[in-house]
Design a protein around this motif. Structure first.
Motif, PDB file in Angstrom:
ATOM      1  N   HIS A  69       1.743  34.176  53.117  1.00 27.75           N
ATOM      2  CA  HIS A  69       2.726  34.286  52.029  1.00 27.75           C
ATOM      3  C   HIS A  69       3.092  32.902  51.512  1.00 27.75           C
ATOM      4  O   HIS A  69       3.111  31.931  52.265  1.00 27.75           O
ATOM      5  N   LEU A 116       5.935  33.714  58.015  1.00 28.54           N
ATOM      6  CA  LEU A 116       5.448  34.248  56.734  1.00 28.54           C
ATOM      7  C   LEU A 116       4.298  33.394  56.199  1.00 28.54           C
ATOM      8  O   LEU A 116       3.288  33.913  55.716  1.00 28.54           O
ATOM      9  N   ARG A 123       7.778  34.791  48.711  1.00 27.04           N
ATOM     10  CA  ARG A 123       9.070  35.175  49.264  1.00 27.04           C
ATOM     11  C   ARG A 123      10.055  34.030  49.093  1.00 27.04           C
ATOM     12  O   ARG A 123       9.731  32.892  49.388  1.00 27.04           O
ATOM     13  N   CYS A 172       2.518  42.918  57.117  1.00 28.42           N
ATOM     14  CA  CYS A 172       1.791  42.163  56.096  1.00 28.42           C
ATOM     15  C   CYS A 172       0.432  42.820  55.888  1.00 28.42           C
ATOM     16  O   CYS A 172      -0.309  43.028  56.838  1.00 28.42           O
TER      17      CYS A 172
END
Ligand code: FMN
Length: 155
Positions: A41, A36, A12, A3
């Motif tokens: 994200h 994530l 995502r 990342c």
């Protein structure tokens, strides 16, 4: 999956295709979703099991729930696909969903394929089964897949 600062705005879509009561694949994906999200994200979960079976089997791309599912792919810039190995491949349920995608649906996206299974005999379910299907919708990149055995999942 590394990342970077620039990647922190990425969205995502994580796609789970489990059908059984054990939900090992969903458990694996939720674990990844949390990782994530912790890295900044946006995560858009999509559980294929919740989509109407009739709309999937009849390829009803006008059904509001299939429209919504396809939009989830479109709005993501990365897609994680989690499959349980069923008869040495992915589930028909997931295949039905992928058949609804436009031909170049993943053209600007990176895809991470994951699988759960009872036996290492079927680790190639990703590369021999899922990867060719994903390739047909033209992803920018498909990363090496990862197969996780049931005995390593505490669902
Ligand atoms: C109908 C069926 C077929 C399966 N076929 C395989 C197989 O071919 N290879 C394998 O390693 N595991 C196989 N399994 C085991 C599942 O892949 C495994 O338990 C997986 O973690 C289930 O994921 P889920 O709980 O998300 O459905 C099968 C399970 C079921 C119910």
């Amino acid at each position: 999956m590394r990342c970077t600062a620039a990647a922190s705005r990425w969205r995502r879509c994580t796609v789970s295709s489990c059908t059984s009561v054990t939900h090992n694949t969903a458990c694996l994906l939720r674990h990844l979703d949390a990782r994530l999200a912790a890295q900044g994200h946006d995560v858009i979960p999509l559980d294929v099991r919740t989509l109407p079976a009739e709309a999937l089997l009849h390829a009803d791309i006008g059904h509001p729930e299939t429209v919504h599912a396809i939009e989830r792919f479109r709005s993501a810039d990365g897609v994680v696909i989690g499959i349980p190995a069923y008869q040495a491949a992915h589930s028909g349920q997931l295949k039905s969903l992928l058949e609804l995608l436009p031909q170049y649906a993943l053209e600007d996206k990176t895809v991470l394929p994951l699988a759960t299974g009872g036996s290492t005999a079927h680790v190639l379910a990703i590369d021999y089964g899922l990867r060719p299907v994903l390739t047909s919708v033209a992803p920018a990149h498909i990363t090496p897949g990862w197969f996780v055995q049931d005995k390593h999942i505490d669902a």
